[in-house]
Scaffold this motif. Structure first.
Motif, PDB file in Angstrom:
ATOM      1  N   ALA A 106       0.804  -1.314   0.154  1.00 46.19           N
ATOM      2  CA  ALA A 106      -0.012   0.065  -0.136  1.00 46.19           C
ATOM      3  C   ALA A 106       0.746   1.299  -0.051  1.00 46.19           C
ATOM      4  CB  ALA A 106      -0.931  -0.082   1.241  1.00 46.19           C
ATOM      5  N   ALA A 107       0.512   2.268  -0.607  1.00 48.21           N
ATOM      6  CA  ALA A 107       1.192   3.570  -0.984  1.00 48.21           C
ATOM      7  C   ALA A 107       1.131   4.581   0.510  1.00 48.21           C
ATOM      8  CB  ALA A 107       0.610   4.274  -2.111  1.00 48.21           C
ATOM      9  N   ALA A 108       2.338   4.874   0.415  1.00 52.80           N
ATOM     10  CA  ALA A 108       2.251   5.996   1.716  1.00 52.80           C
ATOM     11  C   ALA A 108       3.178   7.261   1.244  1.00 52.80           C
ATOM     12  CB  ALA A 108       2.958   5.438   3.069  1.00 52.80           C
ATOM     13  N   LEU A 109       3.100   8.353   1.684  1.00 56.70           N
ATOM     14  CA  LEU A 109       3.931   9.491   1.302  1.00 56.70           C
ATOM     15  C   LEU A 109       4.201  10.645   2.380  1.00 56.70           C
ATOM     16  CD1 LEU A 109       1.624  12.226   1.304  1.00 56.70           C
ATOM     17  CD2 LEU A 109       0.518  10.976  -0.024  1.00 56.70           C
ATOM     18  N   LEU A 110       5.175  11.377   1.744  1.00 55.37           N
ATOM     19  CA  LEU A 110       5.853  12.335   2.965  1.00 55.37           C
ATOM     20  C   LEU A 110       5.954  13.575   2.033  1.00 55.37           C
ATOM     21  CD1 LEU A 110       7.507  12.027   5.525  1.00 55.37           C
ATOM     22  CD2 LEU A 110       9.714  11.839   4.167  1.00 55.37           C
ATOM     23  N   VAL A 111       5.414  14.862   2.686  1.00 52.15           N
ATOM     24  CA  VAL A 111       5.282  16.161   2.077  1.00 52.15           C
ATOM     25  C   VAL A 111       5.857  16.938   2.909  1.00 52.15           C
ATOM     26  CG1 VAL A 111       3.954  17.813   0.784  1.00 52.15           C
ATOM     27  CG2 VAL A 111       3.456  15.263   0.641  1.00 52.15           C
ATOM     28  N   LYS A 112       6.710  17.926   2.488  1.00 50.28           N
ATOM     29  CA  LYS A 112       6.867  19.260   3.481  1.00 50.28           C
ATOM     30  C   LYS A 112       7.049  20.537   2.452  1.00 50.28           C
ATOM     31  CE  LYS A 112      10.798  20.443   6.504  1.00 50.28           C
ATOM     32  NZ  LYS A 112      11.969  20.104   7.229  1.00 50.28           N
ATOM     33  N   LEU A 113       6.257  21.612   2.877  1.00 45.46           N
ATOM     34  CA  LEU A 113       6.156  22.820   2.240  1.00 45.46           C
ATOM     35  C   LEU A 113       6.907  23.779   3.238  1.00 45.46           C
ATOM     36  CD1 LEU A 113       5.132  24.591   0.083  1.00 45.46           C
ATOM     37  CD2 LEU A 113       3.078  24.954   1.337  1.00 45.46           C
ATOM     38  N   GLU A 114       8.023  24.569   2.925  1.00 49.45           N
ATOM     39  CA  GLU A 114       8.737  25.392   3.433  1.00 49.45           C
ATOM     40  C   GLU A 114       8.426  26.839   2.918  1.00 49.45           C
ATOM     41  OE1 GLU A 114      12.721  24.354   3.158  1.00 49.45           O
ATOM     42  OE2 GLU A 114      12.675  23.117   4.777  1.00 49.45           O
ATOM     43  N   VAL A 115       7.903  27.739   3.779  1.00 49.53           N
ATOM     44  CA  VAL A 115       7.553  28.969   3.118  1.00 49.53           C
ATOM     45  C   VAL A 115       8.237  30.083   3.961  1.00 49.53           C
ATOM     46  CG1 VAL A 115       5.791  30.795   3.171  1.00 49.53           C
ATOM     47  CG2 VAL A 115       5.130  28.183   2.646  1.00 49.53           C
ATOM     48  N   THR A 116       8.787  31.210   3.212  1.00 47.34           N
ATOM     49  CA  THR A 116       9.164  32.584   3.842  1.00 47.34           C
ATOM     50  C   THR A 116       8.375  33.688   3.250  1.00 47.34           C
ATOM     51  OG1 THR A 116      11.504  31.558   3.649  1.00 47.34           O
ATOM     52  CG2 THR A 116      11.542  33.828   3.893  1.00 47.34           C
ATOM     53  N   TYR A 117       7.913  34.233   4.387  1.00 49.39           N
ATOM     54  CA  TYR A 117       6.998  35.170   4.008  1.00 49.39           C
ATOM     55  C   TYR A 117       7.798  36.654   3.636  1.00 49.39           C
ATOM     56  CZ  TYR A 117       3.360  32.461   5.973  1.00 49.39           C
ATOM     57  OH  TYR A 117       2.597  31.252   6.319  1.00 49.39           O
ATOM     58  N   LYS A 118       7.199  37.413   2.977  1.00 52.53           N
ATOM     59  CA  LYS A 118       7.865  38.960   2.813  1.00 52.53           C
ATOM     60  C   LYS A 118       8.141  39.508   3.931  1.00 52.53           C
ATOM     61  CE  LYS A 118       6.040  39.269  -2.084  1.00 52.53           C
ATOM     62  NZ  LYS A 118       5.248  39.996  -2.843  1.00 52.53           N
ATOM     63  N   ASP A 119       7.556  39.281   5.095  1.00 50.67           N
ATOM     64  CA  ASP A 119       7.957  40.158   6.302  1.00 50.67           C
ATOM     65  C   ASP A 119       9.144  39.347   6.904  1.00 50.67           C
ATOM     66  OD1 ASP A 119       7.085  37.683   7.464  1.00 50.67           O
ATOM     67  OD2 ASP A 119       5.299  39.007   8.557  1.00 50.67           O
ATOM     68  N   GLY A 120       9.751  38.365   6.109  1.00 45.47           N
ATOM     69  CA  GLY A 120      10.866  37.894   6.890  1.00 45.47           C
ATOM     70  C   GLY A 120      10.602  36.540   7.834  1.00 45.47           C
ATOM     71  N   LYS A 121       9.384  36.474   8.209  1.00 44.67           N
ATOM     72  CA  LYS A 121       9.038  35.204   8.922  1.00 44.67           C
ATOM     73  C   LYS A 121       9.156  33.934   8.146  1.00 44.67           C
ATOM     74  CE  LYS A 121       6.367  37.900  12.431  1.00 44.67           C
ATOM     75  NZ  LYS A 121       5.279  38.099  13.267  1.00 44.67           N
ATOM     76  N   SER A 122       8.872  32.630   8.797  1.00 45.06           N
ATOM     77  CA  SER A 122       8.943  31.497   7.851  1.00 45.06           C
ATOM     78  C   SER A 122       7.887  30.423   8.749  1.00 45.06           C
ATOM     79  CB  SER A 122      10.361  30.909   7.728  1.00 45.06           C
ATOM     80  OG  SER A 122      10.802  30.403   9.027  1.00 45.06           O
ATOM     81  N   ALA A 123       7.550  29.471   7.719  1.00 49.01           N
ATOM     82  CA  ALA A 123       6.681  28.559   8.315  1.00 49.01           C
ATOM     83  C   ALA A 123       7.163  27.010   7.694  1.00 49.01           C
ATOM     84  CB  ALA A 123       5.199  28.848   8.220  1.00 49.01           C
ATOM     85  N   THR A 124       6.505  26.196   8.316  1.00 46.07           N
ATOM     86  CA  THR A 124       6.836  24.876   7.612  1.00 46.07           C
ATOM     87  C   THR A 124       5.619  24.062   7.720  1.00 46.07           C
ATOM     88  OG1 THR A 124       9.255  24.887   7.877  1.00 46.07           O
ATOM     89  CG2 THR A 124       8.084  22.651   7.462  1.00 46.07           C
ATOM     90  N   PHE A 125       5.129  23.475   6.792  1.00 46.17           N
ATOM     91  CA  PHE A 125       3.789  22.870   6.885  1.00 46.17           C
ATOM     92  C   PHE A 125       4.105  21.422   6.069  1.00 46.17           C
ATOM     93  CE2 PHE A 125       2.899  27.039   5.659  1.00 46.17           C
ATOM     94  CZ  PHE A 125       2.012  27.485   6.783  1.00 46.17           C
TER      95      PHE A 125
END
Length: 981
Positions: A106-125
């Motif tokens: 059965a299939a499984a997956l792994l995903v990561k979205l790295e975001v840097t905002y214009k105000d310099g802050k960052s987030a990872t989803f």
């Protein structure tokens, strides 16, 4: 070692997501191979984005869209697919939609979205349990606002945690992990497991090999790096680790012997794959000299592996089937004269794995301590990782299966092999693998099941109870199990049972060893750059741990000694050798017959050919003709076939008939092929009446020969067997062989045949190559069709019709070689909550009704089972099915007859007169066999039950529990066992 791929393994993991650590997720309803998971997540972003990078991977194909645009298509399960998605964000929404497909689970997956905002802050989803998943797509599933009622994802592990390991280390740094805690590890009662060390993966890699040194320290090696020395302490805090400053590594075999460290390199370290000798030249307790003893041609996961010291003082090395034998190791060696030896054309693996890798395949060779003189001991393995000697001085290995072949008739489970002199173990690429029973091969000591063999070790020297000092410990990397294999001498070889000794979640065991200094058993986990650790196993139970004798056991000693004397003749030819060899060709011990036959092949042919053709003893005839086929000339074929035709098949055991049928094959393979003459017609006349037989093994070998010889009416009878097949493997065997038949078809048979292909492709399941094997069979058969037949069959071949074979729907295939210990802990569950209909179906699937009456129906060759529940507890019922020979009633005991011509017959005496016995030679025999009393030289009761072993191996654990409940219910669907829990 292999990637984990089976769906039921995935259920073992339930790690929670960390804030910024992506977790493997899957759809928990996925439960078969070649299925797809669809997953989606709508993310609300906090503001305008300066940079956004998306990473994704899956086991093992992934396609990703971001805000409706395709961005990643990736097939490397052990690394990230990466995309810059900054320009695809037009507002504060990020929609990630993923389709992931696994070829063998059965299939499984792994995903990561790295975001840097214009105000310099960052987030990872990251992928986690909040994602929505389904087994099927739906219109608009990859678009914003999709509102279908999908389920939440199931989390099965963090990045850097098994089952798939530290994905993307080159591009996405994972937080340092820890090896599996002991709380997640189970062992047999009385045994204690300690974790001594969590290997820092970024600095010390992933350990796959290990050996004790003379001081009781452990030398360990990173699969893709260097050597480390471990001084075990009282606990993890006092355990000392040091990296050895010596220019060698990538070791999959380590051995301390002769004041040196021997290293089997499988990789690019030092001068590449080979056997090396590493020494300390100045006495400072540090290795400083590396010497290449033998270069090996091959590498990778099926490359060179372990090195061991034999009781004869020689070094033994084992390698997988992608490694050529050491140069000149075949000269004067026990193992020689190999060939593919296939009667009918094979198909390669549907995915191309190992295609073109020819015999001798995986091998074991020995050398002196300086690595100068090499001898090939045995071969025909797939990919065994390690070897070990028992107290009798006998050598064993644990060979790999090919999980992509599951569901096919040529699938062979992982198995323990007795590595005897000149042993041929029959691995051939694609569909060409030999069955266990071929007369020119050595069978398994015991089949284990699905898995991925790594390190093995005898318990000799461990401070364990006697039973566990004499056990063989084998590691299964895929399923995280260390088995204890308990061997019993059987003539000059062995048979065995096994139990789970240690299990864990996760526990990708790599190597294992007994430390003679402290009597503890050590094992490592890791491999494939996954989190590694070192563990110690001790015994703190109440049983005695007094050392057992480190000398050869008395049981089977005489037979082993005889076999070894014959094996000396594999490499020597003293005067009088033929006189020593010939009587042993008639032995009732398969291992002794095998050793004698190999020795015979080394004698001058002129000295024994006429003797072979005049031999009267059945066993000796078969063995001598085997040798003649292997070393004779084309001019010998007619005489060999005539001698085979003269054998008394109505009085031979199944084993003897199987041996003779293989010799027929060898006569055609090695001595010139079919001639389409009177000799071939005589063969057909001899074996045609034997088909179909009461045994599926016999049927397979008879059918191979009859199709090869184009026997009249064989297509019709083969189609009957295909329709009668109770498992997909049986059906697939006949479909596979029938693809070679060009003549004798009716159009209705063609339609039914190609309808079976449609059924197999739409309903049946198997490993990663299963569907491609079916397609190859279809293509081979279609190539033999005339244009007019192709036109008439077009609708079936293109339309997927299965009406012709609708009643054949079955997905029965090998599940596991069940042992009592696998199920004993589940027996309380047979008392309630079981399923009557599933138990009834399991009764039919295990072929119980062929021999046993139950609730007024079924066969009569075995005892009536209706009253089982009133007489026996669940454990007795379980043991009777898995170990039928443990208790055999006097009413059902078989007798072994030996005749004056050397025939061995086994059967139940049905009637007796003054002159003869009438016996039934098998539970499905259609006629009785007559044995004249004046021809009987000896007879004794057989300790073996007439009931075959392995009948439960196509059932799941739940089906076996339902079957036990069904048997104990007396056929009453209202029994308490079927009430709700």
């Amino acid at each position: 070692m292999r990637r984990l791929g089976s769906w039921f393994v995935l259920l073992c993991f339930a790690s929670l997501a960390c804030a910024e650590t992506p977790t493997w997720i899957w759809n928990s309803k996925n439960a078969a191979n070649n299925e797809t998971i669809y997953a989606r997540k709508e993310i609300e972003l906090a503001g305008p984005v300066k940079q956004a990078t998306l990473y994704a991977t899956a086991d093992n194909h992934v396609t990703v869209t971001f805000n409706g645009k395709p961005v990643i298509q990736h097939d490397e399960w052990n690394n990230w697919g990466k995309a810059d998605v900054t320009k695809l964000i037009s507002d504060k929404t990020a929609l990630i939609a993923v389709a992931a497909k696994n070829d063998d689970g059965a299939a499984a997956l792994l995903v990561k979205l790295e975001v840097t905002y214009k105000d310099g802050k960052s987030a990872t989803f990251v992928s986690d349990g909040s994602w929505s998943v389904a087994a099927k797509s739906a219109p608009g599933w990859d678009k914003a606002g999709f509102a279908a009622d999908w389920q939440k994802a199931t989390v099965i592990g963090k990045l850097g945690i098994q089952p798939w390991g530290n994905v993307g280390v080159a591009t996405v740094a994972a937080a340092p992990g820890e090896a599996t805690p002991v709380e997640n590890i189970k062992s047999l009662d009385g045994f204690k497991v300690e974790r001594l060390y969590s290997v820092p993966i970024g600095q010390e890699g992933s350990w796959v090999s290990m050996t004790p040194d003379p001081q009781g320290r452990l030398i360990c090696c990173d699969q893709y790096g260097g050597l480390f020395r471990v001084t075990p302490g009282k606990d993890a805090e006092t355990t000392k680790i040091e990296k050895l400053d010596v220019p060698i590594g990538d070791a999959q075999g380590l051995l301390c012997a002769y004041d040196a460290l021997y290293v089997t390199v499988n990789g690019g370290a030092a001068q590449g794959s080979g056997l090396y000798k590493v020494t300390d030249t100045n006495g400072d307790d540090q290795y400083d000299k590396v010497e290449l003893l033998k270069k090996f041609d091959g590498g990778g996961e099926h490359g060179p592996h372990a090195v061991r010291l034999g009781p004869d003082g020689r070094l033994y090395v084992i390698a997988g089937n992608h490694t050529n034998i050491p140069k000149e190791s075949e000269v004067g060696a026990p193992h020689k004269n190999w060939a593919e030896d296939l009667l009918l054309p094979r198909n390669p693996d549907g995915n191309g794995h190992a295609t073109g890798r020819m015999a001798p395949a995986g091998w074991i060779a020995s050398t002196d301590k300086d690595g100068k003189e090499w001898q090939l001991l045995c071969a025909g393995f797939r990919n065994p990782y390690d070897i070990a000697f028992n107290a009798d001085g006998e050598l064993f290995t644990y060979d790999a299966d090919m999980e992509w072949d599951t569901g096919t008739p040529w699938y062979r489970p992982t198995r323990v092999n007795h590595a005897v002199s000149a042993g041929e173990f029959g691995w051939r690429y694609g569909t060409g693998k030999w069955p266990d029973y071929y007369v020119d091969s050595v069978g398994a000591v015991v089949d284990i099941g699905l898995g991925s063999p790594t390190g093995i070790e005898m318990g000799l020297g461990a401070k364990f109870p006697a039973k566990y000092q004499s056990a063989l410990y084998i590691n299964d990397w895929t399923y995280g199990v260390i088995y204890a294999v308990h061997m019993q001498p059987q003539g000059a070889s062995y048979t065995a049972t096994f139990e789970k000794f240690i299990t864990g979640r996760p526990l990708p065991v790599t190597d294992i060893c007994v430390n003679p200094k402290d009597g503890a058993l050590y094992f490592t986990i890791g491999g494939r750059r996954t989190q590694s650790g070192l563990y110690r196993v001790t015994y703190d139970g109440s049983e005695s741990t007094a050392p057992i004798a480190m000398t050869e056991s008395q049981e089977g000693k005489e037979a082993r000694a005889l076999r070894r004397e014959l094996e000396k003749l594999h490499t020597t030819n003293p005067t009088g050798a033929l006189g020593q060899i010939w009587p042993n060709l008639a032995s009732n011990d398969r291992a002794i017959r095998y050793a004698a036959r190999v020795a015979l092949e080394g004698q001058a042919l002129a000295d024994w050919k006429d003797k072979a053709l005049a031999e009267a003893n059945t066993n000796a005839t078969i063995q001598a003709l085997t040798a003649l086929c292997r070393v004779g000339a084309k001019t010998d074929q007619a005489a060999v076939l005539a001698k085979l035709n003269a054998l008394p098949y109505d009085r031979m055991s199944e084993e003897q008939i199987l041996d003779a049928l293989r010799v027929y094959q060898l006569a055609y393979i090695r001595l010139g092929g079919k001639q389409n003459d009177a000799a071939d017609e005589a063969v057909i006349a001899t074996i045609n009446p034997l088909f179909p037989a009461q045994s599926e093994k016999l049927n397979r070998e008879l059918f191979n020969l009859l199709v090869y010889l184009e026997a009249p009416g064989i297509v019709d009878r083969g189609m009957q067997q295909l329709f009668a097949g109770q498992t997909q493997q049986e059906q697939m065997f006949y479909a596979f062989v029938l693809r070679n038949a060009e003549k004798g078809w009716t159009m209705d048979q063609r339609k039914a045949y190609f309808s079976w292909m449609n059924l197999a492709q739409s309903k049946y399941r198997g490993g990663n190559s299963f569907q491609k094997f079916v397609m190859q069979i279809r293509n081979d058969a279609a190539e033999k069709l005339a244009k007019a037949d192709l036109a008439e069959l077009k609708e079936i071949m293109e339309g997927g019709q299965t009406e012709e074979v609708a009643k054949l729907e079955t997905t029965r295939q090998f599940v596991h070689n069940w042992q009592v210990d696998d199920l004993i802990g589940m027996l309380p569950e047979v008392e309630a909550g079981r399923n009557f209909e599933k138990g009834q179906a399991a009764f039919e699937a295990a072929q119980c009704a062929k021999c046993h009456r139950y609730a007024g129906q079924g066969g009569g060759t075995g005892p009536d089972l209706t009253g089982v529940g009133n007489r026996f507890a669940p454990l007795y019922v379980l043991e009777a099915m898995i170990v039928p020979s443990k208790v055999v009633s006097d009413q059902y005991v078989n007798t072994i007859f030996q005749t004056d011509t050397g025939d061995i017959l086994v059967g139940r005496i049905i009637s007796e007169t003054d002159d003869e016995y009438q016996i039934r030679t098998g539970p499905f025999a259609k006629e009785l066999t007559v044995v004249k009393k004046d021809e009987v030289e000896g007879m004794k009761h057989s300790p073996l039950s007439e009931m075959p072993t392995g009948l439960l191996n196509t059932l799941t654990q739940e089906e076996i529990l339902d079957l036990i409940a069904y048997l104990r219910s007396g056929g009453n669907p209202n029994d308490e066992a079927f009430s709700k829990k």
